[in-house]
Structure formats: structure tokens, C-alpha cells
Design a protein around this motif. Structure first.
Motif, PDB file in Angstrom:
ATOM      1  N   SER A  44       2.573   1.059  -6.285  1.00  0.00           N
ATOM      2  CA  SER A  44       2.875   2.561  -5.837  1.00  0.00           C
ATOM      3  C   SER A  44       2.906   3.907  -6.655  1.00  0.00           C
ATOM      4  CB  SER A  44       3.962   2.224  -4.965  1.00  0.00           C
ATOM      5  OG  SER A  44       4.569   3.638  -4.571  1.00  0.00           O
ATOM      6  N   VAL A  45       3.373   3.536  -7.926  1.00  0.00           N
ATOM      7  CA  VAL A  45       3.512   4.581  -9.094  1.00  0.00           C
ATOM      8  C   VAL A  45       2.126   4.986  -9.330  1.00  0.00           C
ATOM      9  CG1 VAL A  45       3.912   4.874 -11.527  1.00  0.00           C
ATOM     10  CG2 VAL A  45       5.716   3.906  -9.883  1.00  0.00           C
ATOM     11  N   ALA A  46       1.114   4.061  -9.353  1.00  0.00           N
ATOM     12  CA  ALA A  46      -0.275   4.182  -9.666  1.00  0.00           C
ATOM     13  C   ALA A  46      -1.038   4.736  -8.815  1.00  0.00           C
ATOM     14  CB  ALA A  46      -0.755   2.981 -10.460  1.00  0.00           C
TER      15      ALA A  46
ATOM     16  N   LEU B  16      -4.127  -4.106 -12.324  1.00  0.00           N
ATOM     17  CA  LEU B  16      -4.700  -4.191 -11.341  1.00  0.00           C
ATOM     18  C   LEU B  16      -4.988  -2.686 -10.455  1.00  0.00           C
ATOM     19  CD1 LEU B  16      -2.808  -6.686  -8.839  1.00  0.00           C
ATOM     20  CD2 LEU B  16      -5.119  -6.677  -9.409  1.00  0.00           C
ATOM     21  N   ALA B  17      -3.855  -1.802 -10.676  1.00  0.00           N
ATOM     22  CA  ALA B  17      -4.227  -0.612 -10.426  1.00  0.00           C
ATOM     23  C   ALA B  17      -5.374   0.198 -11.131  1.00  0.00           C
ATOM     24  CB  ALA B  17      -2.789   0.439 -10.802  1.00  0.00           C
ATOM     25  N   ALA B  18      -5.576   0.009 -12.238  1.00  0.00           N
ATOM     26  CA  ALA B  18      -6.638   0.518 -13.250  1.00  0.00           C
ATOM     27  C   ALA B  18      -8.109   0.246 -12.423  1.00  0.00           C
ATOM     28  CB  ALA B  18      -6.656   0.160 -14.522  1.00  0.00           C
TER      29      ALA B  18
ATOM     30  N   ALA C  34       1.354   6.122 -16.273  1.00  0.00           N
ATOM     31  CA  ALA C  34       0.311   6.536 -17.231  1.00  0.00           C
ATOM     32  C   ALA C  34       0.617   5.917 -18.552  1.00  0.00           C
ATOM     33  CB  ALA C  34       0.172   7.920 -17.626  1.00  0.00           C
ATOM     34  N   GLY C  35      -0.277   5.781 -19.567  1.00  0.00           N
ATOM     35  CA  GLY C  35      -0.286   5.568 -21.069  1.00  0.00           C
ATOM     36  C   GLY C  35       0.445   6.861 -21.652  1.00  0.00           C
TER      37      GLY C  35
END
Length: 528
Positions: A23-25, A341-343, A461-462
Motif C-alpha cells: 500500500s505504501v508503494a 514486488l511493488a517495484a 523509498a530508498g
């Protein structure tokens, strides 16, 4: 047919954190849970530092503080009733004939290995194990998921899984027994525990060591004659007891063999019989308030990924709960998998690099589980009541009097010495707890402008922390968009993945930095 990016099977702590990570991503998901309500069974009483930090990176520090305050209030009431008990040392005994490693000590302890206390280390103050009842953690995660609009569908059982090349399709039974609904997703993740339906339907194998004992976690009130039942970890003639540190909680390890079918929910007679076997005498109860009995199954999935199916938490690995490692192990699984997974779902990382990124989940996390399974098997051996095992335990206790050995074992159990192999230039696994070790999960830190590392990670984020020299000389236009830039006054710059892993560290841009940016953050061919 319903379509969604990711289906998560299981709404326990691991499944909920994974849903929060997605969700954050900005990735859509649905969580399927077979139970109609959250399980209200006392399990873990603490969260290891790496598991707690995974939640802190997603903005849940205040929720953790509140859950810890609730748990500490329970502990305080237990200590008041038991005149000190755990407060004087969870591993102490009053008896003069207690084994040397169980006698009261002046040292402060932070964990145990097979009930042998491990002295607290300096790092434990900065990166502590959090005293949080798993039930309170579950509530906090459900509240966070609800605030993010994450859909949790209860009373849903997966009855079929089709793992295709383009999508995974799940047939799901609801409460009413109607025809199974079909859900198509790009990926599905089993976070549904040791008896995982997704693991079974997905064709994963789950081999390991057969059970040899049973352990109980029950709530009791002792009879008046036993009102001073010793608190803390106690070596008994037939096993181990641990009474407290919350009112009524009794943990027992019974070496008479694994539980028989139907003994998962023991009755009062079962518990009193187990107490008699373990303590070598009858221990009457005034009241029995319920609990559970488990076996020490130790199993590990052959793969963490098959095509578009993944496993995380107890669905991928189960072991005895010695040392309180299981909950944190699963939470870090979720933190490792979620951003990857999000990326891929969002197209940030594509092609062959997307495949490599997804494969890195198993490459990084499965060896960690192997290590935990090995140390819990060793702990079981140290607690057996036969003379040979007790002699081995005495030898181990003497070895752990060596501060360096105790520190190394403590770091291993808490995950501080874990190092992911990120690159051909990456060093071998270190032994010291060093937040600047490549491949390790970094603790929080305050940066040059007063911001914190974890604060910058709240949105998934990184973080690229730049030294003054690199800030002046680097061409920042080549950096991928899913990175937050920050400054440090130190001479080294550092690149952190969204899961807190230190992916690169150096004084100047190098080919290793380019590789790290490409592998973890998806540099385009024009940017390389």
C-alpha cells in the motif's frame, strides 16, 4: 472474475505488514483470511529488533510504543503479585542447588539460548527487543491497514490455485458455501501459517525434522499451596517451565513426546498431567483459563517462490519458539518481499532485472531461516532432561560466560550479524554489529539536517545519503526517481534499500554504485 495486483493469503502480522508495504508503494492488494475474527491466542510476547524496525520504517513507532505500554502494564501487575520474580532476573532460582547458569546474577540479560541467559549488549539499548504481546501487535497492524483502506476479507478459504505464466488465479470459498469466486492477480503470497493452503495448493514441499516434544502456552491460576510457583525460566526434572512475565501465563516444554491428534487445545487435566511430568510432582491448579499445545515441527519450504506464487513467514518456515525469533523472522520476510514486488508491479524494475529482483527474496531470506531452524533445534537439545543433555547444557553455559562468545550468539539470534550477499564485491558475513556493514539491516540514525533515516523511509523509498564531497561532485540527474536524497557530514556516502539494507557505501561513485542502483532501483539503459 475479479482482478487485483497482489493477493495475500493470511491476515496475521506477516500478511498485514506485507499489505502495508504494498500500500505504501501504491500497489493494490486484497488480503484473504479463513478466520472470521482475529485469533485471540497468546503467542509471542516480544518482537525482535529487526522485526520492530521493519514496522518503524513504515511509520508505526507510536503504535509500537502504545502496544509496548499495554504489555508492560500486564508485566507490572505480574511482578507486583510475585514479589519481583522476573524483575530480579528471568533466569534466576532461589534454590541453592540450582545449576550454576540458573543462579541469580547481577548482570542484565537480554534474551536466552536454550534458557541459558544472554547478557545484554551495548547495541541492545539502541536497537532493543520490544516487549509487545502479539495480540496487541495484531490490533495495531489491523488499525494501520484499515487507515490505509486495505481490504481484508474474512471467512475466505482458498480451494484452488492456478499458477500461470501471465497471472495466478485463486478459487475462493466464502462464508455462505456458494460457488467459489475467482480472483486473478499478478502475484499471490501465502502468509497463512504453518499449515498454509497456498503452499499446499501451489505444490511447494515442506520437509524438515519430525516433532519430538510438546510445548504449552496456557493461562492458569495456581492453587494456594502453589501460590509461590517460581517465575522465570526453570529447569525441571522432566522439562522446562517459564511462568510469567504476564499474569497467569505458563509456558512448558514437555519432553514426553509430541502431542497426539486432538490435543492442540488442552483441557485442565492435560495441563495438570503435563505439570506433574515436568516438575516430578503434582502441581494443583485453582483454575484453568485455556491455552494451546504445539509440537516442535521444524520445516522449511524447498522454494520461497514458484512462478507468481511466494511464501512468507510460517508458511515458509516453522520451528520451535525458543529465543522468540519466529515473529521477527516473518516480519522481515514481509519487509524484504514487499518493496520488491511493488517495484516490479509498478514497472520501476523491468525485464531480466525484475526477475532477478524477485529471485533475490529467496536468495536473501531462506538462508536466514535455515540459521534460525538450526539454532532452535540446538536449543531443544540443550533443554532435554536426560543426563547427557544436561551435561551438554552445563558446557554451553560455561562457554557463554565468555563475553565475546555470548555477544556473537546474541547478535546472531537478533539478526545483527546477518549480511545479504549483494554483489561479487560484498564481504562475507560479519560477526560484529556494525550499522555500516554492507548487506546488513541498518538501525535508525539521525542525519545532518536532523532528519532520521527511518523517517525518510516512511513512504517506501530508498535513501541515498550523500557526503559533502559526493554532493558536490556527483551527477544527480542519473539517479532513479524512487530514491530520497539526504546529507551526511561523514566522508562516506551510503545507499539504503527500502527495507533498510545498506546496498552500497563509499567515498566516490564507483561501478559498484551503478550496479547497486541498477539492480535495486531500476536505472534505465540510458542512465547506466
Amino acid at each position: 472474475m475479479e482482478h487485483v495486483d497482489v493477493v495475500i493469503v493470511g491476515a496475521g502480522p506477516v500478511g498485514l505488514l506485507l499489505a502495508i508495504e504494498l500500500s505504501v508503494a501504491g500497489v493494490g492488494c486484497v488480503v484473504l483470511e479463513a478466520r472470521d475474527t482475529a485469533e485471540d491466542v497468546q503467542k509471542a510476547l516480544s518482537i525482535g529488533p529487526l522485526g520492530a524496525e521493519a514496522l518503524m520504517r513504515r511509520g508505526m513507532s507510536q503504535a509500537l510504543d502504545a502496544a509496548e505500554a499495554q504489555t508492560k502494564a500486564l508485566v507490572a501487575s505480574f511482578l507486583a503479585e510475585n514479589r519481583g520474580g522476573w524483575a530480579q532476573g528471568a533466569f534466576s532460582r532461589e534454590a541453592n542447588d540450582a545449576p550454576a547458569d540458573m543462579r541469580p546474577r547481577k548482570k542484565r540479560f537480554a534474551g536466552h539460548f536454550g534458557s541459558i541467559p544472554l547478557p545484554a549488549q551495548p547495541v541492545d539499548a539502541r536497537r532493543p527487543t520490544r516487549l509487545i504481546d502479539q495480540r496487541y501487535l495484531q490490533q495495531a497492524l489491523e488499525t494501520e491497514a484499515s487507515s490505509r483502506g486495505i481490504v481484508i476479507r474474512r471467512g475466505c478459504t482458498v480451494c484452488d490455485v492456478q499458477n500461470g505464466s501471465e497471472r495466478v488465479t485463486l478459487a475462493v470459498h466464502g462464508r455462505g458455501g456458494e460457488r467459489p469466486a475467482q480472483i486473478a492477480a499478478r502475484y499471490a503470497v501465502g502468509c497463512d501459517g504453518g499449515r498454509s493452503t497456498l503452499r499446499k495448493k501451489g505444490g511447494f514441499t515442506f520437509d524438515g525434522t519430525p516433532p519430538s516434544l510438546k510445548f504449552y502456552q496456557v493461562s492458569v491460576t495456581f492453587a494456594a499451596s502453589e501460590s509461590a510457583f517460581p517465575s522465570g525460566w526453570q529447569m525441571q526434572p522432566g522439562g522446562v517451565t517459564a511462568y510469567g512475565p504476564v499474569p497467569g501465563r505458563l509456558f512448558m516444554i514437555d519432553f514426553s513426546g509430541p502431542p497426539e491428534a486432538g490435543q492442540e487445545i488442552p483441557d485442565r487435566a492435560d495441563v495438570e498431567a503435563a505439570l506433574a511430568r515436568i516438575c516430578g510432582r503434582a502441581v494443583p491448579l485453582a483454575a484453568y483459563h485455556g491455552g494451546r499445545c504445539w509440537a516442535d515441527h521444524t520445516r522449511l519450504a524447498d522454494r520461497y517462490r514458484k512462478g507468481r506464487l511466494f511464501l512468507a513467514g510460517d508458511a515458509a518456515h516453522i520451528h520451535a519458539p525458543f529465543g522468540g525469533q519466529g515473529l521477527g523472522l516473518g516480519l522481515v520476510d514481509a519487509a524484504n518481499l514487499g518493496w520488491k514486488l511493488a517495484a516490479v508491479v509498478r514497472g520501476i524494475v523491468t525485464g531480466a532485472e525484475a526477475e532477478a529482483l524477485l529471485e533475490s527474496y529467496e536468495t536473501e531470506r531462506r538462508p536466514v531461516a535455515e540459521s534460525v531452524l538450526a539454532n532452535t533445534l540446538a536449543q531443544a537439545a540443550l533443554m532435554r532432561p536426560d543426563p547427557r543433555s544436561r551435561a551438554l547444557r552445563d558446557v554451553m553455559a560455561t562457554m557463554l560466560d565468555n563475553a565475546d562468545i555470548a555477544a556473537e550468539l546474541s547478535a546472531d539470534m537478533k539478526g545483527f550479524s546477518m549480511r545479504y550477499a549483494l554483489d561479487e564485491d560484498a564481504p562475507e558475513k560479519g560477526m560484529a554489529c556494525d550499522d555500516d556493514s554492507l548487506g546488513g539491516l541498518a538501525g535508525d540514525r539521525t542525519l545532518a539536517n536532523g532528519q532520521t533515516l527511518y523517517g525518510l523511509m516512511q513512504h517506501g523509498a530508498g535513501v541515498f545519503v550523500l557526503s559533502p564531497a559526493m554532493r558536490q561532485g556527483a551527477s544527480l540527474s542519473i539517479l532513479p526517481p524512487n530514491l530520497v536524497l539526504a546529507d551526511t557530514l561523514e566522508e562516506y556516502s551510503a545507499l539504503y534499500r527500502p527495507d533498510g539494507c545498506l546496498a552500497w557505501r563509499g567515498r566516490e561513485a564507483t561501478p559498484a554504485l551503478t550496479r547497486a542502483l541498477s539492480r535495486w532501483f531500476g536505472l534505465s539503459s540510458a542512465q547506466r
